[in-house]
Structure formats: structure tokens, C-alpha cells
Enzyme design. Structure first.
Site, PDB file in Angstrom:
ATOM      1  N   THR A  80      -9.240   0.761   0.801  1.00 25.42           N
ATOM      2  CA  THR A  80      -9.501  -0.148  -0.322  1.00 25.42           C
ATOM      3  C   THR A  80     -10.557  -1.190   0.045  1.00 25.42           C
ATOM      4  OG1 THR A  80      -7.155  -0.007  -0.911  1.00 25.42           O
ATOM      5  CG2 THR A  80      -8.452  -1.660  -2.052  1.00 25.42           C
ATOM      6  N   HIS A 195      -0.074   4.100  -4.643  1.00 22.27           N
ATOM      7  CA  HIS A 195      -0.427   4.136  -3.224  1.00 22.27           C
ATOM      8  C   HIS A 195       0.475   5.156  -2.516  1.00 22.27           C
ATOM      9  CE1 HIS A 195      -1.122   2.912   0.905  1.00 22.27           C
ATOM     10  NE2 HIS A 195      -2.119   2.132   0.492  1.00 22.27           N
TER      11      HIS A 195
HETATM   12  C1  GP9 Z   1      -3.363  -3.273   0.118  1.00 22.20           C
HETATM   13  C2  GP9 Z   1      -4.009  -2.325  -0.816  1.00 22.20           C
HETATM   14  C3  GP9 Z   1      -3.917  -0.911  -0.325  1.00 22.20           C
HETATM   15  O1  GP9 Z   1      -3.567  -4.602  -0.170  1.00 22.20           O
HETATM   16  O2  GP9 Z   1      -5.292  -2.715  -1.123  1.00 22.20           O
HETATM   17  O3  GP9 Z   1      -4.759  -0.697   0.734  1.00 22.20           O
HETATM   18  P1  GP9 Z   1      -5.197   0.750   1.231  1.00 22.20           P
HETATM   19  O4  GP9 Z   1      -4.113   1.243   2.141  1.00 22.20           O
HETATM   20  O5  GP9 Z   1      -5.370   1.654   0.049  1.00 22.20           O
HETATM   21  O6  GP9 Z   1      -6.484   0.496   1.915  1.00 22.20           O
HETATM   22 MN    MN Z   2      -6.487   1.843  -1.672  1.00 21.45          MN
END
Ligand code: GP9
Ligand code: MN
Length: 417
Positions: A80, A195
Site C-alpha cells: 500500500t 486485505h
Molecule cells: C495498512 C494497510 C495495508 O495500514 O495500508 O497495508 P498493506 O499490507 O496492503 O501494505
Molecule cells: Mn494494501
């Protein structure tokens, strides 16, 4: 010193694409609502599972928007945070580690920074610990006025699942923050429910999981569907609050959700074997740009996250001619449709190059390498130039032309054209 920057700057200048005259400044002084959709890949758009639409809201929303169906994520290990980095700086992420951690003290010229200088209030909203991905530190370098993080939300067991706050609750509580922001604002929302490993309670399931022997792939669909519902609710709230018509809304997928470890079940779902060609095509994530009063259309332009910064700035009527951006305006008539992924793969209108093989996009079959050859060096160069900027903190040598006057020869030339 800054001499390395001169070469890079010349390269960027030579590749600059001028804005589309009809769209430049069309959203001047409008709010910008940027939404990062966790792990959302393009293959879910306009598709069904067990006979049900996976993204009913997005399927409707893209009909009133510009929808880019050949838009690729360009992230690496920083996930992300890499997507945030690419989108706001028009630079590539690093091949190892997360630039949010390794180079948070660098000088950047990110979209929030530019917009802040143009009278915008800039905020990021994400119901997670502020130091996750080192965001609290990096956001200062990117030009954020405010980070609405965990303490700004009422998070409890009831409104949480998996990684944290559920997207519907997140958007509902975020509306209050939006209402209180000075206008115009640039607000980035980072969703979370979709996620890995895609956990969701029965009560939040709008569709049933897929039925293969792969739990990850099966559970992906209900969480994508859940976020789709959250987005629908958010847009309804924006309308109720009178914010919808004063804002451009940009939604993008941050990175893949289903890794190559799941190729077998993915192949089953797609009804085709996941070859390196198909796998590269699976790196497409949705990009949806909604401009009030515009009908929009589906665009097939080959594009990547790196193109968002100049695209957004041009819609707001802000010049990018003097920026060090590796991407280019997706609405430009000069756009060359060339997207480089962080592993050196690239995509053009007709070819995909990955794992040292050149694929014909029409057939999906390997073709003579000579078809890809003209771009191999270019792809490598871009990644190297971008790396040099990050490792050398080179943007600290770069000031806006308005402050220093034309410095590079071709810059003075370009400005008189
Ligand atoms: C955590 C979210 C997810 O704050 O942005 O992160 P990722 O594991 O997808 O990098
Ligand atoms: Mn992510």
C-alpha cells in the site's frame, strides 16, 4: 551534487506530454477525493461469482466516469505504501524495501505538497496506527496538513474485522472529518477490509465465497463485494452533504490481492491457465475518475499508477511542465501508452514484456523478442533514473523554475513553444 539531476531532467523533458486542451483545468479548485481500494484487481469489474455481481456499485459508477481498463499497479515490497508513493510522486518505488521507511526524510514534490501551495487543505484518512508503514513521518515529507488515523475514529470490536475497522464504518465516520475540513481539500482515503486473508463475518457478506479448494481465492470475493458496498454508501453520503458535485473522485486499486501462489485456483475461476502473460494482465487494478457533469467513458489507454499525479494536476489546471514526473497525463493526446512494472516488465499497446519474453497481446503467445527490444532499454533507464533520485535525494537540488528562472537549456526552449 545536482549534475546527475540535469540528465534525468532532460529525459523527463523529452518525454513530457502536453495536457488535453479540453480537460486542462476542468476541475479547477474542486475538492479531490482519492480512494485507495485495498487489494482490488480489475478482473472483478463486470464479473460474477456464483451468478452474482462482485462489484455492482463500481459497475454502475464507471458508467458515469472515466474508467481505465488497462491501468497497472507498479508496487513492490512496500505494498500500500508503495502505491501511495507512486501515485503522489510519479516516481517508481524501490525494488527492495519500502521507500516510506528507507527514504522518508528526502525532499519530494508530491501532489499534496503542490496542492497545499495552491491553497488546498491536504489530508489522509486511514483507521490504522499512524506509524504503520511509517506514514506519520513520510506524510510530512509529502506535504500533508493532517493525518486522520486510529485516534480520530471510534473503533471497537463490533465495527472491526481482520486488520481493523470495517470500511463501511470507516467511511461513515470519515464524513464528519470531511465536513470539517477547510475547502478546497485533497483527501486520501485508504480502505482496509479487503486485505489478505480476506476475513469477514457472515453478517457482512453480501455474496457467498467462491467454491474452489483455495480458501484465499474463495474468500476474496465477499470482501471485495463488501468494500464495493462501503463505496456506494460513501458516495450517497457525499451527495447528502453536498460534496459530490464539488469534488473529483479518483478510485484506484493499490496492488494485487491474489498472489501467484494461487494461480491454480485463479485459473479455475478465470477459465484459462495463468501463464506469465495472464499473470501480468492480472496486475491491472481499476482506475476510475469521476468528474462532476462529465459523462466519462471507458478508456483502453495503457497506464499505471505513476500517471496519476500529472493527470490529477492537469484536471485542476496546475502545470506540471517543470516537475520531475515519470508518468504522463492519461488524457493527453500525445500519451504513448507505455507502462513499466517494478520488476522490469512492461506493457505497450501491442506487447507485454515479462520474464525476458515478449508476448503479443492479441494472441497472448510469445513472439519475437525484436518486437519488444526498442523498449527494454527505456524501461531499465526509467527505473534507474527514479532510483537515483531516491537514493541520492536529488529533488533537494531542484527548485521550481518560477523561483530560479530557466536553468536547463531545453527548458527555456520548451517554455517559448
Ligand atoms: C495498512 C494497510 C495495508 O495500514 O495500508 O497495508 P498493506 O499490507 O496492503 O501494505
Ligand atoms: Mn494494501
Amino acid at each position: 551534487d545536482g549534475s546527475e539531476l540535469a540528465d534525468i531532467h532532460n529525459y523527463i523533458y523529452a518525454n513530457y506530454k502536453k495536457p488535453n486542451d479540453d480537460l486542462f483545468g476542468i476541475a479547477k479548485n474542486k475538492n479531490v477525493i482519492l480512494i485507495s481500494m485495498e487489494s482490488t484487481q480489475s478482473f472483478v469489474i463486470n464479473r460474477t461469482v456464483n451468478g452474482q455481481e462482485i462489484t455492482p456499485f463500481l459497475n454502475e459508477f464507471i458508467k458515469d466516469s472515466y474508467y481505465f481498463e488497462n491501468f497497472y499497479h507498479q508496487t513492490a515490497q512496500g505494498k500500500t505504501s508503495d502505491s501511495e508513493f507512486i501515485v503522489e510522486n510519479s516516481l517508481y518505488p524501490l525494488s527492495r524495501g519500502a521507500v516510506f521507511f528507507t527514504h522518508s526524510g528526502n525532499e519530494y514534490t508530491a501532489t499534496p505538497d503542490i496542492l497545499r501551495n495552491n491553497g488546498y487543505f491536504t489530508a489522509s484518512l486511514h483507521a490504522n496506527n499512524k506509524s504503520f508503514w511509517n506514514r506519520d513521518i513520510m506524510y510530512q515529507s509529502l506535504g500533508y496538513d493532517r493525518f486522520y488515523s486510529l485516534p480520530d475514529y471510534d473503533v471497537n470490536e463490533e465495527n472491526s474485522v481482520g486488520w481493523g475497522m470495517k470500511d463501511i464504518d470507516f467511511f461513515e465516520q470519515s464524513i464528519q472529518h470531511l465536513k470539517e475540513m477547510p475547502k478546497p481539500f485533497y483527501a486520501k482515503f485508504i480502505t482496509l477490509t479487503n486485505h489478505f486473508p480476506f476475513e469477514l463475518g457472515e453478517e457482512d457478506r453480501f455474496i457467498e465465497p467462491y467454491t474452489s479448494n483455495n480458501k484465499t481465492v474463495n474468500n476474496y470475493f465477499p470482501t471485495v463485494r463488501y468494500t464495493d458496498e462501503a463505496l456506494k454508501i460513501f458516495i450517497e453520503h457525499l451527495k447528502e452533504e453536498g460534496l459530490y458535485d464539488d469534488s473529483i473522485i479518483v478510485l484506484y486499486g493499490d496492488h494485487y490481492g491474489i498472489s501467484e501462489n494461487h494461480n491454480k485456483a485463479m485459473g479455475e475461476f478465470l477459465g484459462e491457465e495463468v501463464t506469465p502473460f495472464v499473470s501480468t494482465q492480472l496486475q491491472r487494478v481499476p482506475l476510475i475518475i469521476h468528474i462532476p457533469g462529465h459523462k466519462g467513458k471507458t478508456m483502453s489507454t495503457v497506464s499505471g499508477q505513476i500517471d496519476l499525479k500529472p493527470t490529477i494536476l492537469h484536471l485542476l489546471g496546475i502545470n506540471t511542465k517543470n516537475n520531475i514526473d515519470f508518468g504522463s497525463d492519461l488524457f493527453s493526446e500525445q500519451n504513448m501508452e507505455f507502462t513499466v512494472l517494478r520488476d522490469g516488465s512492461f506493457i505497450t499497446k501491442d506487447y507485454i514484456y515479462t520474464r525476458e519474453t515478449c508476448f503479443d497481446k492479441q494472441t497472448g503467445e510469445p513472439t519475437d523478442i525484436s518486437a519488444c527490444e526498442p523498449y527494454i532499454e527505456k524501461a531499465k533507464n526509467e527505473l534507474e533514473y527514479s532510483d537515483k533520485i531516491i537514493y541520492g535525494d536529488l529533488l533537494r537540488f531542484y527548485e521550481d523554475e518560477e523561483q530560479r528562472g530557466p536553468f536547463f537549456e531545453n527548458e527555456a526552449q520548451l517554455n517559448t513553444q
